[in-house]
Design a protein around this motif. Sequence first.
Motif, PDB file in Angstrom:
ATOM      1  N   SER A  52       1.010  -1.198   0.126  1.00 48.51           N
ATOM      2  CA  SER A  52      -0.448  -0.064   0.034  1.00 48.51           C
ATOM      3  C   SER A  52       0.941   1.270  -0.018  1.00 48.51           C
ATOM      4  CB  SER A  52      -0.837   0.276   1.324  1.00 48.51           C
ATOM      5  OG  SER A  52      -0.060  -0.105   2.567  1.00 48.51           O
ATOM      6  N   TRP A  53       2.248   1.356   0.949  1.00 45.36           N
ATOM      7  CA  TRP A  53       3.140   2.677   0.960  1.00 45.36           C
ATOM      8  C   TRP A  53       3.162   2.658  -0.663  1.00 45.36           C
ATOM      9  CZ3 TRP A  53       7.886   2.409  -0.859  1.00 45.36           C
ATOM     10  CH2 TRP A  53       8.538   1.175  -0.673  1.00 45.36           C
ATOM     11  N   GLN A  54       3.887   1.586  -1.745  1.00 43.56           N
ATOM     12  CA  GLN A  54       4.609   1.967  -2.878  1.00 43.56           C
ATOM     13  C   GLN A  54       3.155   2.639  -4.117  1.00 43.56           C
ATOM     14  OE1 GLN A  54       5.082  -2.443  -3.867  1.00 43.56           O
ATOM     15  NE2 GLN A  54       7.560  -1.677  -3.527  1.00 43.56           N
ATOM     16  N   ARG A  55       1.783   2.336  -3.166  1.00 42.23           N
ATOM     17  CA  ARG A  55       0.686   2.513  -4.207  1.00 42.23           C
ATOM     18  C   ARG A  55       0.913   4.489  -4.546  1.00 42.23           C
ATOM     19  NH1 ARG A  55      -1.439  -2.335  -3.586  1.00 42.23           N
ATOM     20  NH2 ARG A  55      -2.668  -1.527  -1.656  1.00 42.23           N
ATOM     21  N   ARG A  56       0.715   5.298  -2.451  1.00 47.51           N
ATOM     22  CA  ARG A  56       0.890   5.954  -1.826  1.00 47.51           C
ATOM     23  C   ARG A  56       1.736   6.327  -2.474  1.00 47.51           C
ATOM     24  NH1 ARG A  56      -2.023   7.745   1.983  1.00 47.51           N
ATOM     25  NH2 ARG A  56      -1.499   9.931   0.621  1.00 47.51           N
ATOM     26  N   CYS A  57       3.201   5.801  -2.976  1.00 52.47           N
ATOM     27  CA  CYS A  57       4.768   6.765  -3.087  1.00 52.47           C
ATOM     28  C   CYS A  57       4.391   6.654  -5.355  1.00 52.47           C
ATOM     29  CB  CYS A  57       5.692   5.981  -2.472  1.00 52.47           C
ATOM     30  SG  CYS A  57       6.704   5.969  -1.561  1.00 52.47           S
ATOM     31  N   LYS A  58       3.557   6.344  -5.580  1.00 51.39           N
ATOM     32  CA  LYS A  58       3.424   6.044  -7.043  1.00 51.39           C
ATOM     33  C   LYS A  58       2.848   7.764  -6.801  1.00 51.39           C
ATOM     34  CE  LYS A  58       3.572   5.438 -11.112  1.00 51.39           C
ATOM     35  NZ  LYS A  58       2.757   6.323 -12.476  1.00 51.39           N
ATOM     36  N   TRP A  79      12.793  -0.037   2.952  1.00 47.23           N
ATOM     37  CA  TRP A  79      12.840   1.105   2.968  1.00 47.23           C
ATOM     38  C   TRP A  79      12.739   2.157   3.786  1.00 47.23           C
ATOM     39  CZ3 TRP A  79      15.081   2.692  -1.818  1.00 47.23           C
ATOM     40  CH2 TRP A  79      15.270   2.184  -3.086  1.00 47.23           C
ATOM     41  N   THR A  80      13.504   3.488   4.359  1.00 44.66           N
ATOM     42  CA  THR A  80      13.081   4.662   5.071  1.00 44.66           C
ATOM     43  C   THR A  80      12.581   5.417   4.346  1.00 44.66           C
ATOM     44  OG1 THR A  80      15.195   4.922   5.305  1.00 44.66           O
ATOM     45  CG2 THR A  80      14.148   3.344   6.332  1.00 44.66           C
ATOM     46  N   LEU A 135       4.307   9.243   3.623  1.00 44.62           N
ATOM     47  CA  LEU A 135       4.777   8.009   3.485  1.00 44.62           C
ATOM     48  C   LEU A 135       4.609   7.396   5.448  1.00 44.62           C
ATOM     49  CD1 LEU A 135       8.221   7.900   2.207  1.00 44.62           C
ATOM     50  CD2 LEU A 135       6.636   6.360   1.906  1.00 44.62           C
ATOM     51  N   LEU A 136       5.146   8.490   5.931  1.00 45.22           N
ATOM     52  CA  LEU A 136       4.722   8.292   7.716  1.00 45.22           C
ATOM     53  C   LEU A 136       2.620   8.291   7.612  1.00 45.22           C
ATOM     54  CD1 LEU A 136       7.065  11.255   9.368  1.00 45.22           C
ATOM     55  CD2 LEU A 136       7.520   8.666   9.518  1.00 45.22           C
ATOM     56  N   ALA A 137       2.528   8.348   6.791  1.00 42.17           N
ATOM     57  CA  ALA A 137       0.763   8.441   7.233  1.00 42.17           C
ATOM     58  C   ALA A 137       0.601   6.390   6.305  1.00 42.17           C
ATOM     59  CB  ALA A 137      -0.572   9.269   6.093  1.00 42.17           C
ATOM     60  N   CYS A 138       1.027   6.211   5.797  1.00 43.39           N
ATOM     61  CA  CYS A 138       0.787   4.535   5.534  1.00 43.39           C
ATOM     62  C   CYS A 138       2.013   4.087   6.513  1.00 43.39           C
ATOM     63  CB  CYS A 138       1.687   4.259   5.088  1.00 43.39           C
ATOM     64  SG  CYS A 138       1.311   4.611   2.909  1.00 43.39           S
ATOM     65  N   ASP A 139       2.639   4.279   7.647  1.00 44.98           N
ATOM     66  CA  ASP A 139       3.002   3.500   8.085  1.00 44.98           C
ATOM     67  C   ASP A 139       4.682   4.428   9.314  1.00 44.98           C
ATOM     68  OD1 ASP A 139       3.926   2.303  10.593  1.00 44.98           O
ATOM     69  OD2 ASP A 139       5.222   0.207   9.208  1.00 44.98           O
ATOM     70  N   ARG A 178       6.228   4.019  11.749  1.00 46.13           N
ATOM     71  CA  ARG A 178       7.229   3.321  11.817  1.00 46.13           C
ATOM     72  C   ARG A 178       8.467   4.080  11.476  1.00 46.13           C
ATOM     73  NH1 ARG A 178       5.848  -2.744  12.596  1.00 46.13           N
ATOM     74  NH2 ARG A 178       4.949  -2.360  10.156  1.00 46.13           N
ATOM     75  N   ASN A 179       8.073   4.585  10.505  1.00 47.61           N
ATOM     76  CA  ASN A 179       9.623   4.771   9.149  1.00 47.61           C
ATOM     77  C   ASN A 179      10.164   3.326   8.746  1.00 47.61           C
ATOM     78  OD1 ASN A 179      10.734   5.847   7.443  1.00 47.61           O
ATOM     79  ND2 ASN A 179      12.202   6.568   9.218  1.00 47.61           N
ATOM     80  N   VAL A 180       9.091   2.092   8.183  1.00 46.84           N
ATOM     81  CA  VAL A 180       9.709   0.454   7.883  1.00 46.84           C
ATOM     82  C   VAL A 180       8.506   0.632   6.403  1.00 46.84           C
ATOM     83  CG1 VAL A 180      10.021  -1.618   8.722  1.00 46.84           C
ATOM     84  CG2 VAL A 180      10.237   0.097  10.271  1.00 46.84           C
ATOM     85  N   TYR A 181       9.392   0.277   5.162  1.00 47.48           N
ATOM     86  CA  TYR A 181       9.017   0.289   4.066  1.00 47.48           C
ATOM     87  C   TYR A 181       9.337  -0.919   3.096  1.00 47.48           C
ATOM     88  CZ  TYR A 181       7.237   4.494   5.812  1.00 47.48           C
ATOM     89  OH  TYR A 181       6.889   5.215   6.745  1.00 47.48           O
ATOM     90  N   PRO A 182       9.049  -2.469   3.566  1.00 49.52           N
ATOM     91  CA  PRO A 182       9.316  -3.357   2.885  1.00 49.52           C
ATOM     92  C   PRO A 182       8.880  -3.177   1.533  1.00 49.52           C
ATOM     93  CG  PRO A 182       7.558  -4.014   4.440  1.00 49.52           C
ATOM     94  CD  PRO A 182       7.844  -2.322   5.154  1.00 49.52           C
ATOM     95  N   ALA A 183       9.409  -4.332   1.096  1.00 50.33           N
ATOM     96  CA  ALA A 183       9.554  -3.778  -0.484  1.00 50.33           C
ATOM     97  C   ALA A 183       9.899  -5.629  -1.030  1.00 50.33           C
ATOM     98  CB  ALA A 183       8.862  -2.705  -0.962  1.00 50.33           C
ATOM     99  N   ARG A 184      10.207  -5.718  -2.423  1.00 48.33           N
ATOM    100  CA  ARG A 184      10.651  -6.481  -3.254  1.00 48.33           C
ATOM    101  C   ARG A 184      11.038  -5.886  -4.088  1.00 48.33           C
ATOM    102  NH1 ARG A 184      11.213 -11.404  -0.929  1.00 48.33           N
ATOM    103  NH2 ARG A 184      12.463 -12.595  -2.621  1.00 48.33           N
TER     104      ARG A 184
END
Length: 286
Positions: free
Chosen positions: A164-170, A218-219, A253-257, A259-265
């Motif tokens: 979900s954080w990737q979609r918001r970053c997009k 990512w952070t 990003l901080l609205a998504c998490d 904790r400032n932790v954004y895992p992805a592949r």
Amino acid sequence: MSTDRRDAGTAVPFNLRADAYAGTADAYARFRVPYPPALLAHVRRRARLSGAGWLLDLGCGPGRVTLSLAPFFREVWAVDREPEMIEAGRAAAARCGVANVRWIVGRVEDVAVPAGSIELVTMGESFHRFDQPVVLRKVCACLQPSGYVAALGGSHPWQDSQESWQRRCKEVWDRWVPAGAAAAHPAAHQPVLTSGQIFAGAGFEDVTEDECDMPHVWTVESLIGYAYSTSVLSRKALGEQAGMFEADLRRTLLACDPRNVYPARVRCWCAVGRRPRMSRTGGALL
């Protein structure tokens, strides 16, 4: 917020200008994810390296491919048109104790390479910026008869949008990338032709395309740094709007998490092909 940063005289998209990566070398070296060792090992196996050949790395940047493959060659030529990238590569080589690299500032289309001297030509996230027919003719001329060419690349942190954080970053990316640049950027959309298809169309043989992915966390700071490593969201590209971009991405990003932790592949790929043995007219290339 988004503006069309085209050169008024040439109408060249900002990300394809000759100086598009000026000022990005530090961010590129610090925040681009290294190519997976398995992918580099695959390139080495495909190219059947002798351990005593020459590597030519075109569009080498700060040496992400150069320094990873240098131990497997007698000599390496690393070429990039951006002096800051070359300086970053030299500094990294000194830190790693790599001494067999000749660092060259210049257009890859213009660099003079002895005919038939190169065992492997590599292009890491750079092939899209070249005059491809010119470069592929140069590659054919400089490769040994059994030599190989390899193009490597990787996805943007927010490209695949599985999280979900990737979609918001997009969404942030789309707000800030210059008008017209997204379509030209190789990682924004799937290219019409892959590097492997281009290699095959130019006559290279035994062409294969492979990809792999790996986990990465990512952070906010590393994602901002990654954006600054790109041509379209560099500090130079953003200019006075850089602070507003940072605030937008940080808030999203901080609205998504918080904790400032954004895992992805992270998805990486390579296309590898062997030098053509004959020209299209049936004559030997060299």
